[in-house]
Design an enzyme around this catalytic site. Structure first.
Site, PDB file in Angstrom:
ATOM      1  N   ASP A   1       0.856  -1.187   0.000  1.00  0.00           N
ATOM      2  CA  ASP A   1       0.000   0.000   0.000  1.00  0.00           C
ATOM      3  C   ASP A   1       0.896   1.242   0.000  1.00  0.00           C
ATOM      4  O   ASP A   1       2.116   1.147   0.155  1.00  0.00           O
ATOM      5  CB  ASP A   1      -0.852  -0.070   1.282  1.00  0.00           C
ATOM      6  CG  ASP A   1      -1.880   1.036   1.381  1.00  0.00           C
ATOM      7  OD1 ASP A   1      -2.205   1.666   0.364  1.00  0.00           O
ATOM      8  OD2 ASP A   1      -2.363   1.262   2.524  1.00  0.00           O
TER       9      ASP A   1
ATOM     10  N   GLU B   1       2.645   4.949  -4.034  1.00  0.00           N
ATOM     11  CA  GLU B   1       2.641   5.879  -5.186  1.00  0.00           C
ATOM     12  C   GLU B   1       3.990   6.571  -5.381  1.00  0.00           C
ATOM     13  O   GLU B   1       4.283   6.907  -6.520  1.00  0.00           O
ATOM     14  CB  GLU B   1       1.532   6.914  -4.980  1.00  0.00           C
ATOM     15  CG  GLU B   1       0.140   6.320  -5.020  1.00  0.00           C
ATOM     16  CD  GLU B   1      -0.217   5.452  -3.819  1.00  0.00           C
ATOM     17  OE1 GLU B   1       0.320   5.701  -2.737  1.00  0.00           O
ATOM     18  OE2 GLU B   1      -1.012   4.517  -3.989  1.00  0.00           O
TER      19      GLU B   1
ATOM     20  N   ASP C   1      -9.068   4.346  -1.604  1.00  0.00           N
ATOM     21  CA  ASP C   1      -9.939   4.853  -0.545  1.00  0.00           C
ATOM     22  C   ASP C   1     -11.226   5.483  -1.053  1.00  0.00           C
ATOM     23  O   ASP C   1     -11.419   6.705  -1.023  1.00  0.00           O
ATOM     24  CB  ASP C   1      -9.160   5.850   0.315  1.00  0.00           C
ATOM     25  CG  ASP C   1      -7.958   5.182   0.967  1.00  0.00           C
ATOM     26  OD1 ASP C   1      -7.915   3.934   0.987  1.00  0.00           O
ATOM     27  OD2 ASP C   1      -7.067   5.895   1.442  1.00  0.00           O
TER      28      ASP C   1
END
Ligand code: NOJ
Length: 924
Positions: free
Chosen positions: A502, A505, A578
């Site tokens: 997770d 990015e 999300d």
């Protein structure tokens, strides 16, 4: 006069753009977007300064076509290389000729899974202003003055680069004395409740690349995931534009993202497909730096304007007769979806966070109590010791091995999270070793880059732990990261433990543009701006390799990622981050998974119920039903959201949700087979209507209804209080609803009931869908012995066909040919099951290399899996049926088959091994 001069000087020293990126960065806040949009506003083919030098070399042995492009304004040169590929594709790379600095060119190493199939079978034809190169039906026309490149198929132009004259290649140059190349950004450091101005030093100056790419005669373009918007990409510029902002690629942590916008999301696949009845074309803009893409529509054509902050123009054309072929040709280069382990196609239960071992095991037990099958329990960041990944919080999870063993005993798995940020902590060995071995991203001044993320803690206490970020572009870091997964490094993991990557990015709390500063440095002094969109992709590749190391290449890894780039599908699954618990987020999930599937990613899904908030029973139930028809099926919720495991809402929702999850398990043989079909072809599993029915113009704007696999057509219900909905049937075949077995037939619109305990999901006439028979509880492992029910919906003409792929569901033994792959053909007098590979010694796969195959291999020979029923829908009354088995072990006497008529279904009880060849002869 002096004052005037001072003013000019002050202006020159000011950073070139001062922006506020409190929310999402806009084009006007990005200097390269501003500069390139300005060219689009004023430039035209006639004013383009670019022209191709007359000498173009064509090396007939290698198939390489090379030449130079001159810029009459800057008096500089670019060099280009064109190659044709055997899979209906061509590649044009444009780089600086004798540039001041090297441009980043490593992205293809990740994006492509093999050496590109370059062909030298190319013909050349010269005319005064153009040179046409052709291979088969495909042509690339190089126009010299003004420079343009056109892609044609069957003599028709389908792609035109620089037809509008917006091509722009900002070559590296020396800074003029009055220039300031820096760019500043107002940063919302929400963690420390302050705003500050970040200066991006931009030491190499402006280096953007841009081009207009027109699809002449195409009004519909799709792709460029991940954006939370419509499937058919709407216009961002020109009269009546739907949006004002271009689509943006900048992999970003978008908490509670907005829908129906062009803003960047977590991942980037720079691939676009244009489609219309009878024709399709695609392009890939292979560049991992920040990109903006404007969409214009004019006189029946669509123009896309691609603008990247740095890097090369590495452009691929893809041809094909329809969008499926174009998508497949893209997949041949970027690779098939990794074939998932079977468990990972089952249901996953996650939450941020299950805080203790007791809580986790209670959730696990809940599934048994409520007789709901599931496969994987997920532990979020609180399972770690202070957000130090590859560690356990032993206070809350005192016996991790025991916990995993309890799950393993029920055939279940566990996933723990591993984010890239490493806590700056002398006692955390992943950090100390990575620092010592010089494997971390650096500030522009060479010191280790430090920022804030989960280890900093929320609510923040000033001065608390910072984090550093691994530099995955460095080969040694890839190896180091992979090694962390070894049993000796990540202690107390067992082989049922898999991985969730997770925040990759990478997400940096309070960082400029929510990430690492663009001028931070990677391996070889490459700036972060050059590689940003590749970061997460490299991370999951390293994680994948780590799991291979851990289990000595015995098991297929399972990795979930949030950030991705073209090619990431080879390493695992992605989810959409999300989302909110809103109908809008449920709605946008469908176009997003369709766009991802066209762009190669099949193992995709969203948090069931939405991540943030508290869905009511209706929304949650709808979400469980619609997500059945996505690759990845996981319920997840945020820290602050109330608990919502499938039984929490109570009746009637628990029963509805149980039914949805059981349906997913009933369909597992079909879903697994669909993944195999992608693995060998690689054609999308999720198919937009326009891809499934390319000649029907009505399908071009459809996004609510789509195909899942070749055989199922579904329409998720994504608004409240719906009791009925309209379904478009694209052909004259009968369609049977898999929840009610109601039949729908007749080309055109139909109104159907859409109650909460089901979904309009239909098997198309002419298909055989392999399903599990029996009540699905436990896990996919405990259901392994459940027999099959082959559901055959007869076509309008009375026949059907389908297939089933089956292997051990977890290892790489399928690569050695250990699997069963059967083809079923239903005709009016006979049903047959035969090896799909009869007479062959290998499986030719277009995306994953060739696999040797031995007919009637050990797996096929010993697999106990049986077909219990063949269920026919749309059959005439059958008087009797006889089963003939053609097992390689010998001959079996023909057997009378029991026939059960159950409403509109005719069930033939065959009880025959899946691995054998057999016929059922039908008598009327
Ligand atoms: C952000 C992810 O998107 C979310 O799914 C996860 O629960 C949190 N990070 C905490 O790890």
């Amino acid at each position: 006069m002096v004052g005037m001069r001072l003013l000019v000087l002050a202006a020159a020293l000011m950073p070139s753009v001062l922006v506020s990126a409190k929310d999402w960065k806009t084009c006007s806040e990005s200097s390269h977007c501003v500069r390139n949009r300005a060219i689009a506003d004023s430039g035209s083919a006639a004013t383009s300064p670019y022209a191709v030098d007359s000498s173009i070399d064509f090396d007939q042995e290698s198939g390489e076509i090379t030449g130079k492009i001159g810029n009459s304004a800057s008096k500089t040169k670019l060099s280009f290389k064109l190659t044709f590929l055997t899979n209906d594709a061509a590649r044009i790379i444009i780089d600086e000729h004798d540039g001041l600095h090297n441009r980043y060119h490593e992205a293809p190493k990740f994006a492509f899974h093999r050496a590109l199939p370059v062909t030298s079978d190319v013909k050349r034809e010269d005319s005064s202003n153009t040179i046409t190169f052709s291979h088969g039906l495909n042509e690339v026309v190089i126009q010299k003055q003004p420079f343009a490149i056109k892609g044609r198929r069957n003599g028709k132009e389908v792609i035109n680069v620089n037809g509008n004259g917006w091509f722009n290649f900002e070559q590296y140059r020396k800074k003029r004395p009055d220039e300031d190349w820096s760019e500043s950004l107002l940063v919302d450091d929400w963690l420390n409740k302050r705003d500050f101005t970040w200066i991006d030093t931009r030491p190499k100056g402006p280096a953007s690349v841009a081009a207009d790419i027109t699809f002449p005669g195409f009004e519909h373009v799709y792709g460029i995931p991940e954006h939370a918007t419509s499937l058919n990409l709407k216009t961002t510029r020109g009269p009546g534009a739907a949006y004002t902002e271009p689509f943006r690629f900048w992999n970003t942590d978008t908490y509670n993202y907005t829908t129906n916008v062009t803003t960047a999301n977590y991942g980037a696949i720079p691939f676009m497909v244009a489609a219309k009845p009878g024709s399709a074309a695609g392009v890939m803009w292979l560049n991992p730096s920040e990109a903006w893409i404007d969409i214009y529509r004019k006189e029946g054509s669509t123009t896309s304007h691609w603008m990247s902050e740095s890097g090369l123009v590495d452009l691929l054309f893809f041809w094909g007769n329809d969008a499926l072929e174009v998508s497949r040709n893209f997949g041949i280069l970027t690779g098939s979806q990794e074939l998932p382990q079977r468990f990972s196609l089952g249901y996953h239960q996650c939450r941020y966070s299950y805080l203790t071992e007791t809580e986790a095991l209670e959730v696990d037990a809940g599934f048994d109590e409520y007789k709901i099958p599931y496969d994987t329990l997920w532990l979020d960041i609180d399972v770690t010791q202070g957000k130090r990944y590859f560690t356990w919080n032993y206070t809350a999870f005192p016996t991790p091995v025991r916990m995993q063993d309890i799950l393993a005993a029920k055939g279940r798995k566990m996933v723990t999270i591993k984010d890239p940020h490493l806590a700056v902590d002398e006692n955390y060995k992943v950090y100390t070793q990575a620092l010592e071995q010089d494997l971390l991203i650096k500030f522009a001044n060479g010191s280790t880059y430090e920022g804030q993320c989960w280890p900093t803690n929320i609510p923040v206490e000033q001065g608390k732990t910072l984090a550093v970020w691994p530099d995955y572009t460095k080969p040694e870091m890839m190896k180091f990261w992979a090694e962390q997964y070894k049993y000796e490094n990540y202690e107390n993991q067992t082989k049922i433990l898999w991985t969730w990557n997770d925040m990759n990015e990478p997400a940096v709390f309070g960082g400029p543009d929510k990430s690492a500063p663009r001028d931070t440095l990677h391996y070889g002094d490459v700036e972060h701006r050059d590689v940003h969109n590749l970061y997460g992709a490299l991370m999951i590749q390293a994680s994948y390799e780590g799991h291979l190391l851990r289990d000595d290449h015995a098991l297929r890894p399972f990795i979930l990622t949030r950030a991705f780039f073209a090619g990431s599908q080879r390493y695992g699954a992605m989810w959409m981050g999300d989302s909110g618990s809103t109908w809008e987020h449920l709605q946008v999930a469908s176009p997003t998974i369709q766009s991802l599937a066209l762009s190669g990613f099949q193992f995709t899904g969203g948090d069931i119920g939405g991540f943030i908030g508290s869905p009511d029973g209706e929304l949650l139930t709808r979400w469980y039903y619609s997500a059945i028809f996505t690759g990845f099926y996981r319920g997840h919720s945020d820290l602050g959201s109330p608990r919502r495991e499938p039984w929490v809402r109570g009746e009637p929702y628990t029963s509805y949700i149980r039914e949805a999850i059981r349906t997913r398990y009933t369909l597992l043989p079909f879903i697994y087979t669909s993944f195999w079909n992608n693995y060998v072809s690689p054609e999308p599993i999720v198919r937009p209507m326009f891809a499934a029915f390319p000649n029907d113009p009505k399908t071009l704007d459809m996004e609510e209804q789509y195909f899942f696999g070749r055989e199922l057509m579904v329409k998720p219900i994504t608004s409240p209080n719906v009791t009925e909905t309209s379904i478009y049937l694209p052909d004259a075949e009968p369609y049977y609803n898999i929840f009610t077995w109601e039949k729908l037939q007749g080309q055109g619109e139909h109104t159907v009931a859409a109650g909460l305990n089901g979904l309009p999901a239909f098997i198309r006439g002419g298909s055989v869908v392999p399903t599990k028979h029996g009540v699905a509880t436990g896990s996919s492992k405990t259901q392994e012995s459940l027999p099959l029910d082959l559901v055959a919906v007869l076509s309008a003409e009375g026949s059907a066909s389908g297939s089933m792929y089956h292997d051990d569901g977890e290892s790489f033994s399928n690569q050695k040919g250990k699997f069963i792959w059967k083809q079923f053909i239903v005709k009016s007098d006979k049903i047959t099951s035969r090896d799909m590979l009869a007479g062959k010694n290998n499986v030719h796969t277009n995306g994953a290399g060739d696999i040797p195959f031995s007919p009637y291999n050990a797996f096929q020979k010993w697999s106990p899996l049986k077909v219990k029923y063949i269920t026919l829908l749309g059959a005439k009354a059958i008087k009797s049926a006889t089963l003939n088995v053609k097992s390689k072990n010998g001959c079996h006497p023909a057997k009378e088959v029991k026939i059960i008529v159950d409403g509109c279904k005719t069930k033939l009880e065959v009880n025959v091994r899946l691995g054998d060849d057999w016929d059922v002869v039908l008598h009327y």
